[in-house]
Design an enzyme around this catalytic site. Sequence first.
Site, short mmCIF file in Angstrom:
data_model
loop_
_atom_site.label_atom_id
_atom_site.label_comp_id
_atom_site.label_asym_id
_atom_site.label_seq_id
_atom_site.Cartn_x
_atom_site.Cartn_y
_atom_site.Cartn_z
N ALA A 1 0.82 -1.21 0.00
CA ALA A 1 0.00 0.00 0.00
C ALA A 1 0.86 1.27 0.00
CB ALA A 1 -0.93 0.01 1.22
N SER A 2 2.11 1.15 0.45
CA SER A 2 2.98 2.32 0.60
C SER A 2 3.43 2.89 -0.74
CB SER A 2 4.21 1.92 1.42
OG SER A 2 5.30 2.78 1.15
#
Length: 221
Positions: free
Chosen positions: A12-13
């Site tokens: 997700a980063s």
Amino acid sequence: VKMSLELYGFQASPPCRSVQMTLGLLGLEYKYHDVPVLEGGTKTPEFLSLNPQHTIPVLTDGNLVITESRAAMSYLVSQYKPGQLYPACAKKRSQIDQRLYFNIGTFYKRLGDCVYPVCFGKTKTIPHENIDALKEALMFANHMTVCGYVLGNSMTLADVDFLSTYSTLEACNFINLTPYKNLQLWADRMKQQIPKYAENCGKGAEDFGAWFNSNYDRKQD
């Protein structure tokens, strides 16, 4: 050739996705370690020995450890496939660096100021001044992409780095992006040109959007 590159990340980063897209663009093989950030994966003794700042991504190449995504991206190009993504020419490089610093200090920073407090459950709304600051950054980025790329008329590391920020903003869906026409056209083009875009960025952006929207109060819109 022994595979010496390893990436510690969390899909997700956005900064992790920038490094993954760079590895994909360069066609480099690497071992991926999925770090369970939300369960304290960056606070373990093993991880802290790798990166005392307990942030992701971390790129390792043999005994070399790089704990900043943009440093990792420029290293990968310079070390493995020198070329237009990050040219040796100091003048061209200064312009790409300028865009990378703009992303970390302004564009991604202002996106983070809007979304991370919501993601981590500290608030359900976003202060209007934070949204206004992000819209100003979007206006700057829209102007930068007027020639089709973040810098001039060919892809550089700056495009890769902006794409991880922009795709996250798209997935979070709390700002109407239609006024930023150049950026929209640029993002569509990038998604076609980046190898394995869905795998290396699209899926992670969707995960981030879902995380954000599980805590965001839409009534504010």
